[in-house]
Design an enzyme around this catalytic site. Sequence first.
Site, PDB file in Angstrom:
ATOM      1  N   ARG A   1      15.442 109.746  -2.951  1.00  0.00           N
ATOM      2  CA  ARG A   1      15.394 110.572  -4.151  1.00  0.00           C
ATOM      3  C   ARG A   1      16.748 111.099  -4.448  1.00  0.00           C
ATOM      4  NH1 ARG A   1      11.436 115.725  -2.749  1.00  0.00           N
ATOM      5  NH2 ARG A   1      12.381 116.316  -0.873  1.00  0.00           N
TER       6      ARG A   1
ATOM      7  N   TYR B   1       4.356 114.400   8.058  1.00  0.00           N
ATOM      8  CA  TYR B   1       4.230 115.374   8.929  1.00  0.00           C
ATOM      9  C   TYR B   1       4.338 116.840   8.400  1.00  0.00           C
ATOM     10  CZ  TYR B   1       4.371 112.577  13.034  1.00  0.00           C
ATOM     11  OH  TYR B   1       4.267 111.588  14.097  1.00  0.00           O
ATOM     12  N   HIS B   2       4.681 116.981   7.194  1.00  0.00           N
ATOM     13  CA  HIS B   2       4.694 118.395   6.351  1.00  0.00           C
ATOM     14  C   HIS B   2       3.538 119.008   6.609  1.00  0.00           C
ATOM     15  CE1 HIS B   2       6.351 121.355   3.608  1.00  0.00           C
ATOM     16  NE2 HIS B   2       7.480 120.960   4.148  1.00  0.00           N
TER      17      HIS B   2
ATOM     18  N   ASN C   1      14.264 118.492  -9.632  1.00  0.00           N
ATOM     19  CA  ASN C   1      13.985 119.181  -8.555  1.00  0.00           C
ATOM     20  C   ASN C   1      15.041 119.409  -7.489  1.00  0.00           C
ATOM     21  OD1 ASN C   1      11.335 119.675  -6.715  1.00  0.00           O
ATOM     22  ND2 ASN C   1      12.746 118.448  -5.591  1.00  0.00           N
ATOM     23  N   GLU C   2      15.345 120.612  -7.467  1.00  0.00           N
ATOM     24  CA  GLU C   2      16.465 121.116  -6.366  1.00  0.00           C
ATOM     25  C   GLU C   2      17.690 120.347  -6.593  1.00  0.00           C
ATOM     26  OE1 GLU C   2      14.764 120.912  -2.376  1.00  0.00           O
ATOM     27  OE2 GLU C   2      13.945 122.849  -2.505  1.00  0.00           O
TER      28      GLU C   2
ATOM     29  N   GLU D   1       8.122 126.909  -4.416  1.00  0.00           N
ATOM     30  CA  GLU D   1       7.607 125.914  -3.258  1.00  0.00           C
ATOM     31  C   GLU D   1       7.779 126.888  -1.892  1.00  0.00           C
ATOM     32  OE1 GLU D   1       9.767 122.292  -2.086  1.00  0.00           O
ATOM     33  OE2 GLU D   1       9.558 121.741  -4.345  1.00  0.00           O
TER      34      GLU D   1
ATOM     35  N   TRP E   1      11.104 118.953   8.354  1.00  0.00           N
ATOM     36  CA  TRP E   1      12.850 118.685   8.450  1.00  0.00           C
ATOM     37  C   TRP E   1      13.490 119.687   9.261  1.00  0.00           C
ATOM     38  CZ3 TRP E   1      14.128 123.505   6.890  1.00  0.00           C
ATOM     39  CH2 TRP E   1      13.507 124.158   5.941  1.00  0.00           C
TER      40      TRP E   1
HETATM   41  C1  GAL Z   1      11.764 120.692  -0.961  1.00  0.00           C
HETATM   42  C2  GAL Z   1      11.363 119.788  -1.872  1.00  0.00           C
HETATM   43  C3  GAL Z   1       9.799 119.224  -1.899  1.00  0.00           C
HETATM   44  C4  GAL Z   1       9.527 118.803  -0.302  1.00  0.00           C
HETATM   45  C5  GAL Z   1       9.986 120.038   0.330  1.00  0.00           C
HETATM   46  C6  GAL Z   1       9.379 119.844   1.674  1.00  0.00           C
HETATM   47  O1  GAL Z   1      12.987 120.688  -0.748  1.00  0.00           O
HETATM   48  O2  GAL Z   1      11.852 120.137  -3.358  1.00  0.00           O
HETATM   49  O3  GAL Z   1       9.964 117.925  -2.790  1.00  0.00           O
HETATM   50  O4  GAL Z   1      10.444 117.707   0.059  1.00  0.00           O
HETATM   51  O5  GAL Z   1      11.258 120.371   0.465  1.00  0.00           O
HETATM   52  O6  GAL Z   1       9.864 120.967   2.617  1.00  0.00           O
END
Ligand code: GAL
Length: 699
Positions: A149, A387-388, A187-188, A337, A345
């Site tokens: 993305r 895995y999130h 987004n971000e 979020e 990550w």
């Molecule tokens: C954020 C992002 C989300 C998702 C999330 C995972 O940075 O806006 O779409 O990827 O991280 O931690």
Amino acid sequence: MKRHSSREFSRIYQSKLSRFLGIALLCALIGAAASAHAQAAPQTPAILLGTAWYPEQWPESRWDADLALMQQAGIHMVRVGEFAWSRMEPSEGHYDLDWLDRAVAAAAKHGIVTVIGTPSAAPPAWLTQKYPETLRTMEDGRKDQHGNRQQFDFANAKYRELSRAMAEQLAKRFGHNPNVVGWQIDNEYANASYGAEDKAQFQQWLKQRYGTLDNLNTRWTTSYWSETYFDWNQVPIQTAYGNPGLLLSWMRFVSDTWRSYQKNQLEVIRANVDPKQFVTTNMMGWFDGYDHYTVAQDLDLASWDDYVGQGHLDPVRNGAAHDLTRGLKGKNFWVMETQPGGVNWADINNWLDKGEVRAMAWHDIGHGADTVSYWQWRSALNGQEQYHGTAVGPDGTPDPLYPEIAQIGREFEKASPVLAGTSVKSEVAILHSYDSRWAIQWQKHNKNYDPVKEIVSFYGPLRALSQSVDVVPPSASLEKYKLVVAPGLNVLTEADAKNLIQYVNNGGHLVLGQRSAMKDIDNGLWPDRQPGPLTELLGGRVEQYYALVDPAPIEGQWGAGESPMWAELLSAKDADVEVLMRYGKSNGWLDGQPAAITRKVGKGRITYIGAWLDPKTMDGAAKWMTEVSGVKAALGPVPTGVEVYPRYGAKGAVYILANFATAPAGVKLPSIMNDVLNGGAVQTITLPHYGVAVVSAEK
Ligand code: GAL
């Protein structure tokens, strides 16, 4: 491969239904109410629990089961759509938003309102294939590609045209839908683009800012290394080890470009939506890829994504990031979020401890968030983030964390009437500037020097003592603060210097931290030594700065300690300047010389701290700063490890308390207060590890 049969979905749904009959009954009632008043929005609590939900990733037959589980957990907001462009516009100009309409309506039946994200962070493959010029150019000159993305060029005219058209369709369709409460643009924002088109726009931007090449050449001192420009199109893009004026200009251009990128969508949203629907974008706390003050000015609401990654919540560092976000609009904000347990990550994606997610949610609210929204509800079965952490597993049933989320949901509902309309007020402000952070990052001088750590080193003890700190830019109006601290305000413009001088002359106490007031608006050195335009007010100055290999000892009013990596040798020129701390035996130059000085100016005061203070000495410094400025703890003393978050409203103060120490802590309140979460009245509270209390003084 077949992943989910409809039988499976109905099995899950039925078992949930039978398990949570009471909730189902409530859903039915809300559903009936919703159809009776088709246009009435769900009544939601003032403090919202939310989640990112991606209906496009699941069969529609599953939606209701997910929404019922959300409702049962006290979730009242879903954030949808922000990566769904390929579903919303499967081919150019052919929009399909019916599914989203159905998703919004389905959520409303469960008492859940919606925030719609414009999908420009994830362009569809047909778009970048047909218009390859919309792909961003990476710093090494390669083009980005489809499959991740944020692969778009933020300055590209075609991309702006297409993303605006998409946003307009959404705004027209949902702008007066009572179940939609707000909008998130993109987004971000993160990835700049470095191609020929970006460079041409940058050069144009420079022309507008500097007017003539002579002016630019002078202000950047381009006679250095034969950098002189004879034509605007000779100016390159540089992001590291370039001319400091060029580096700062590029970041300002990037910030302005994100602003105009956002405005491009904002305009069509504002033109088509009910003004009650807010517009925001989700930012990233300490992220410094653009100046957040520049971008936030056009939004209604600031929001950010509050993550821990590896390890555990650092209530000080994340707390300061909350306060930074609150300072973007000077009012309550949203956590758009946050992690439901873990991420995918970090180096090690450990799970937060039991109870920590709840403490983190209250930490958010305490700092002025009105919404906490989890990313995400349920992992997509494929895609990069399998895995999130989530609230429900791939099988659609609750994760072990789910009951903790449901507890937060219940507590938010309970505390909402008391917290409604409350906000944060502080006696202490920390000044924060992107220009300064970038300037230090580009020339650290000591590889261990981290401008964010510098800010946090002041913020932590000051917050512990005052129990509330604002983080604001140096241009902010400062009258309301008893104490204003500027750690590492490396770049100080003339206008900001005037603001600070006025603050001190009006009776405020300004404390400058190491590396302050060295650079001007173009990231050039002030010809006066530090603190440049504030030298006269201080009655002293920085004679020399030293990057340290070995720590330098320091001693004085704040105790004895050491400066681990940085030491500025100060001089006190005027007779009324008081030396607060001195260096001990060090490199010869520093031995016995002033490390911190202060001067009373009428009713005000200015202080300069030239040493990076170790934590113990910083505690002493913070104690002195608050005492001499008349700053008081909002609630009163609490044991170490317990944090207090005051919020104030028409009916008085509400205090949120959380214990981040591993041992249980006893807190004696200054008076008997209402126990908002448990009911009744309390004066003594025992908080276990990660324990939370909400108390109000309202009669
Ligand atoms: C954020 C992002 C989300 C998702 C999330 C995972 O940075 O806006 O779409 O990827 O991280 O931690």
